[in-house]
Enzyme design. Structure first.
Site, PDB file in Angstrom:
ATOM      1  N   ALA A   1       0.815  -1.217   0.000  1.00  0.00           N
ATOM      2  CA  ALA A   1       0.000   0.000   0.000  1.00  0.00           C
ATOM      3  C   ALA A   1       0.845   1.262   0.000  1.00  0.00           C
ATOM      4  O   ALA A   1       0.306   2.368  -0.067  1.00  0.00           O
ATOM      5  CB  ALA A   1      -0.934   0.011   1.214  1.00  0.00           C
TER       6      ALA A   1
ATOM      7  N   LYS B   1      -6.834   6.203 -11.303  1.00  0.00           N
ATOM      8  CA  LYS B   1      -6.107   7.222 -12.069  1.00  0.00           C
ATOM      9  C   LYS B   1      -5.114   6.617 -13.046  1.00  0.00           C
ATOM     10  O   LYS B   1      -4.493   7.335 -13.832  1.00  0.00           O
ATOM     11  CB  LYS B   1      -5.418   8.187 -11.107  1.00  0.00           C
TER      12      LYS B   1
ATOM     13  N   ASN C   1     -11.551   6.829  -5.541  1.00  0.00           N
ATOM     14  CA  ASN C   1     -11.268   7.620  -4.349  1.00  0.00           C
ATOM     15  C   ASN C   1     -11.854   6.966  -3.107  1.00  0.00           C
ATOM     16  O   ASN C   1     -12.938   6.385  -3.150  1.00  0.00           O
ATOM     17  CB  ASN C   1     -11.858   9.030  -4.497  1.00  0.00           C
ATOM     18  N   VAL C   2     -11.129   7.066  -2.008  1.00  0.00           N
ATOM     19  CA  VAL C   2     -11.640   6.569  -0.730  1.00  0.00           C
ATOM     20  C   VAL C   2     -11.971   7.759   0.157  1.00  0.00           C
ATOM     21  O   VAL C   2     -11.185   8.703   0.271  1.00  0.00           O
ATOM     22  CB  VAL C   2     -10.630   5.627  -0.036  1.00  0.00           C
TER      23      VAL C   2
ATOM     24  N   ARG D   1      -6.725  21.517 -11.100  1.00  0.00           N
ATOM     25  CA  ARG D   1      -5.318  21.590 -10.737  1.00  0.00           C
ATOM     26  C   ARG D   1      -4.491  20.765 -11.711  1.00  0.00           C
ATOM     27  O   ARG D   1      -5.036  19.959 -12.458  1.00  0.00           O
ATOM     28  CB  ARG D   1      -5.127  21.095  -9.296  1.00  0.00           C
TER      29      ARG D   1
ATOM     30  N   GLU E   1      -5.190  16.899 -13.036  1.00  0.00           N
ATOM     31  CA  GLU E   1      -6.531  16.427 -12.706  1.00  0.00           C
ATOM     32  C   GLU E   1      -7.385  16.263 -13.973  1.00  0.00           C
ATOM     33  O   GLU E   1      -7.208  16.965 -14.967  1.00  0.00           O
ATOM     34  CB  GLU E   1      -7.229  17.402 -11.749  1.00  0.00           C
TER      35      GLU E   1
END
Length: 717
Positions: free
Chosen positions: A412, A458, A500-501, A598, A601
């Protein structure tokens, strides 16, 4: 004589003082009563009209319509008594305190004020009639009838303030939630006073985010009854059947709320929590209404407790806990990035499933200390070791593997913040690419049973450096898995990809919490931006489940496990929902500011690349993807050069290698940040430049071959 005169003056002075005090008290009472009446003049007028109606109705109930129309003395008694009675009511009602309270919140205890007002006005009526005509014109039976009717009329006018609670469906005056679709179906546990107060509060909240769909009780004796219109569906032991019945009616609960302390429900509370969590429901308990909090607050707004699952519009996936237990129990488990957001949750869930030993690998000293302390407090019986280790250092990684001989590895450790990695691309490459390679090589060398890499959405059609580096990490683990499959021996290398978390460090939820606490505004990059969301807990649970099925059932070899995250959610909707969950109104109490994208992104994230083959999976809550594989020998050769240029800080060559390895990826250094070394760097800089030029010809040849496209199947080793 003088002595008697002095005593008289003393008594007179005392009575005068008492009289003045009574007059002052009467004056203050009169002034207060006038203010109260002025503030509630409509209610006051209604009460006087109710008194007149009660007196007339009492006469007609006592004598009937025929007698009242044929006996003039009865009409005279009503006409002569009425003004005196209304005067008595006009004075008695304010004195009894009927207008000293807010009747919007009336309760049974306030009936005492009404009874006092009725008693005073009725007594005044009797006294005035007695002194006027010795009660000759007042029928005796009219007084109790008038008192009963007046009590009913005054109570009815007060209850009219609570009609919204008494109505079976919301009235036009009752506030309605702005978006009923956002209301979360909620199952209450307990139907006592706390539940009653909670339901009353929900009915008054115009922006309530929870919708009670049923109640459970300790025993089934109250089944088929209702609490403020909410059905009591059964006992705690009926949890599963109640949830199934609600699901069939389209009201599947996503939140379970204990309305009282868990001790009030005995052993059944633990069983309900376990069953609810197994179904992916959020479990919480109401705060005791008598709990006191400090009034000293540094922030403008005090946040309510926010359940992250409330921000999602779906229940969490069900788990196969037995499969996860078989994966972990009795094995030595190594976790890299063990102190991070995902790593720490992974560590705690693994510790809860009886591993033989936990080997914690973490680069941040404080994070390692924090997770080690938490493990010691929550799982003291689990054997564990804490290792400060940067996965970039292959020798240190090999030392840890050689010392502890792990059987399972969860990787991780990563740099995951898109703008930060965009500003520091060489650091992102060294951690996300080279670090993953070091861990995977060590897992293969020391013959672990399986390595599981945590990836991100991503990597799909990446536009950011972070996405590109994680894509290369996926390709390396996939190549190793296919290589071991071809050889017929070696570890399983599994990659789990998700979006996303919620609640992770550096994510939008902690940012929004801080911004709400400061009074806003909440910053959103673009109103069209969407993301896939999942709670940290759910992501880790499904990662473990995918790993268990992949290892035990030999599923998904050479594939990527993709967690099923349902439909993407707009960031601006998350922001609005968080504001409402904090008890505030978007655009009124807290503003939302659009700040623009940004670096790196994207407006939309995807879970599958256009070049990947999407497949179904037998694993609950998990999908599969088959990327175009890159030969392991090619990756090793290119990663060696990638490591060299990243350590030199040569962004031009780093991006050139990444562009060639990842189809559609087209990154170039920002102006002024190219890695070319100037002639002013001295002898040391010249030496580094020579190394760069020596390898450049070899690299260009490799890049030329890669541009022709990697083979779709692994090359022979």
């Amino acid at each position: 004589m003088a002595r008697y005169w002095a005593r008289f003056l003393t008594i007179f002075t005392w009575f005068a003082a008492v009289g003045r005090a009574l007059l002052r008290l009467a004056a203050r009472t009169a002034v207060s009563s006038v203010k109260q009446v002025r503030r509630s003049r409509v209610l006051y007028a209604m009460d006087i009209a109710s008194a007149a109606l009660a007196l007339v109705a009492a006469f007609f109930l006592r004598y009937g319509f025929d007698a009242m129309s044929t006996r003039p003395e009865l009409i005279w008694a009503l006409v002569s008594t009425g003004p005196l009675y209304l005067l008595a009511c006009a004075l008695a009602f304010p004195v009894a305190g009927l207008y000293a309270r807010d009747w919007r919140y009336c309760s049974v205890s306030d009936l005492r004020s009404i009874l006092q007002a009725v008693l005073i006005s009725s007594a005044a009526l009797v006294l005035m009639s007695f002194f006027a005509n010795r009660l000759q014109d007042m029928p005796r039976s009219v007084v109790p009838l008038e008192a009963l009717l007046l009590t009913a009329f005054l109570s009815a006018s007060r209850l009219s303030f609570r009609l919204d609670e008494l109505a079976l469906r919301p009235s036009r005056r009752q506030p309605v939630a702005e978006d009923n679709a956002e209301q979360i179906p909620t199952l209450l546990v307990g139907s006592g006073h706390a539940a009653d107060l909670y339901l009353r509060a929900l009915r008054r909240d115009p922006h309530c985010s929870h919708k009670p769909v049923g109640c459970l009780e300790v025993t089934p004796e109250h089944t088929d009854m209702t609490l403020r219109g909410i059905p009591i569906l059964g006992a705690l032991s009926d949890f599963d059947s109640v949830v199934c019945a609600l699901a069939e009616s389209g009201q599947l609960p996503r939140h379970v709320v204990f309305t009282e302390a868990l001790s009030a429900f005995g052993d059944g509370a633990e069983d309900v929590m376990r069953r609810a969590e197994a179904r992916g429901m959020t479990v919480s308990r109401l705060t005791q209404i008598t709990e006191l909090k400090s009034a000293k607050q540094e922030s403008r707004f005090e946040l309510r407790s926010i359940e992250l699952t409330d921000l999602l519009e779906r229940p969490q996936a069900a788990l196969d806990n037995e499969a996860i237990l078989r994966l972990i129990r009795g094995r030595r488990v190594l976790i890299t990035g063990a102190g991070g957001s995902i790593g720490s949750e992974l560590t705690l869930q693994v510790a809860a499933r009886e591993p033989a030993e936990l080997i914690l690998v973490e680069n941040c000293e404080y994070n390692l200390y924090a997770i080690d302390m938490e493990l010691g407090e929550r799982y003291p019986a689990v054997k564990r070791t804490a290792n400060l280790c940067n996965v970039r250092r292959a020798n240190r990684v090999n030392d840890v593997f050689a010392k502890y001989r792990p059987e399972l590895v969860f990787h991780a450790a990563a740099l995951k913040h898109v703008p930060m990695v965009e500003l520091n691309p060489c650091e992102g490459v060294l951690t996300n690419v080279i670090g993953t390679m070091n861990v995977a090589n060590a897992a293969r060398r020391f013959k672990v049973q399986a390595m599981v890499q945590v990836s991100t959405d991503k990597v799909v059609n990446p536009t950011s450096v972070m996405g590109g580096t994680k894509r290369l990490a996926e390709l390396y683990c996939q190549a190793l898995d296919l290589h071991c499959l071809k050889k017929g021996s070696g570890p399983r290398f599994m990659t789990v990809r998700f979006g996303n978390v919620l609640g992770s460090s550096g994510s939008l939820i902690p940012l929004f919490k801080r911004q709400i606490a400061k009074g806003g505004p909440l910053t959103v990059t673009d109103p069209r931006m969407t993301r896939f969301f999942m709670t940290i807990r759910e992501a880790v649970e499904l990662t473990l489940q995918a790993s268990a099925y992949g290892l035990e059932g030999e599923i998904g070899k050479g594939e990527i496990f993709v967690l099923d995250m349902n439909e993407p959610i707009k960031i601006i909707d998350i922001a609005k929902r968080m504001i409402r969950l904090a008890g505030l109104t978007p655009g009124k109490d807290i503003d939302i500011e659009i700040i623009g994208l940004r670096p790196g992104e994207k407006l939309y994230e995807e879970l599958f690349d256009s070049g990947e083959q999407r497949i179904s999976s037998p694993i609950p809550g998990v999908l599969g993807a088959i990327p175009n594989a890159v030969p392991l020998t090619t990756l090793k050769e290119m990663f060696a050069r990638l490591k060299l240029f990243a350590e030199l800080g040569d962004q031009t060559m780093v991006f050139a290698i990444m562009n060639s390895l990842i189809p559609g990826f087209d990154k170039h250094p920002a102006e002024g940040t190219a890695g070319a070394l100037s002639s002013d760097d001295g002898e040391e800089g010249a030496a580094d430049a020579d190394v760069t030029h020596l390898t450049d010809d070899v690299l260009q040849a490799a890049l030329s071959s890669l541009r022709r496209g990697p083979p779709s199947t692994p090359m022979p080793m």
